[in-house]
Design a protein around this motif. Sequence first.
Motif: not given
Length: 430
Positions: A95-117
């Motif tokens: 959690v510390d490594g992933l969410l450290d303030e120095s780390q760039p933002e990553f995209a939440s996986l909220s629309e996986v169904a939008f993708l091709r199969t």
Amino acid sequence: MVTQSTKTRLTQGVQHSRVLEEAAKILNSHGVSHTSLPKIATRVGVSRAALYHYFEDQEDLVFQSYRRTCEIMARWLSEAVHKGGSAIKIIESFVDGLLDESQPEFASLSEVAFLRTDQRSTISGLYEALWANLVTILRGGVERDELRPCNASIVAQAILGLVSWLPTAQRWRSSEPLSRQDMLDAIKEILIDGIAEDRNATVSYHSLDLSSNDVPIDHIFNAEALAAARQEALLASASWLFNLKGIDATSLEEIADRIGVTKKVIYHNVGDKETLVVECYRRAFRIYERLSQSLLAYDGSKIAAICAASHAVAAASIREDIAPLAPVAGFESLPDPVREQINASAVLLMERYLQVYADGQREGTVRQLHTRAIIAVYPAVFQWLPKWLDLLTPQDRSSAPHELAELLRVGLRAVRKRRRSPGTKRIQAK
């Protein structure tokens, strides 16, 4: 010697990373439909033609953004495991490594169904591998008595939901703004020790009902009452599909087919898709406001009340007939008046929950915490459940509400039993 072609590849690699970072921000704030290659090009300061060197189309942009998210999470989890230590230390390090303030933002996986199969299969496989690794870590921690007994399948999803929620949670308006560090600390508080003052106490609670009121028997021929009931059924079905697949991946045709009507019926009862999404948001916050009233009126200890509310919302999130819309991504693409209304409701909910937590601290059942941050991040543990239901067995799904209420109450650290002194009472809800 560094050749020109090597320099070019390095430059292209840096630019590709910058584009994906910018895409993540727009995906989290505005959703897939408002994340286009031209918009990304403008924000990064490159030509649209240049982006086609990296992406085939919008679908490929979303796919690469989601793949980047899974790779970032997997890397930080691998590094946490490599550092060693107890299961608690591994989770904390992840959690510390992933969410450290120095780390760039990553995209939440909220629309996986939008993708091709094929793309969807790749992202689902990466996520499932990440989830399975967390399950293994949790089960190992339980076996070594580092963690309390828990349903590792559910808790692993809760961990991924919490870390994925942070980019979204930071975008919600608050009467008292929270820093990224505040919310990072709150996530670890929930995961490690929970909110209970006494983690050894036994807490029982009665469930709270989040279902909408049925049409009274004396109103079954009332046109307005029946119209309201039809709209409620429509909004519940739409919310379930939006939560399951994502807003952009769900069409009006799918919603209409699911409830056995035509698109014209949806247009007549609610409006177009944008209006439907807005009404689903409004419905969700009406449900949460009703719950907060029940929470305030709960007859029992405050820790029991908080557990009851957590149980109710988690149960509702995996019930197709209730399913409040989960505000995972795209909130900033809503019309300004709607955002203002929802933010006002969010502030009201925050104040009500703060009152219950404060009362719990006074009665000695809730420990002293940064409660505003705890309340802000906790919704993530259940709002991600519908998107990954396929990973859970029917037994897991039925146990999820209780497991998530327990996670909030006592976290994951093993509870060391102590001898009860004479006169010590167990906390019971009426």
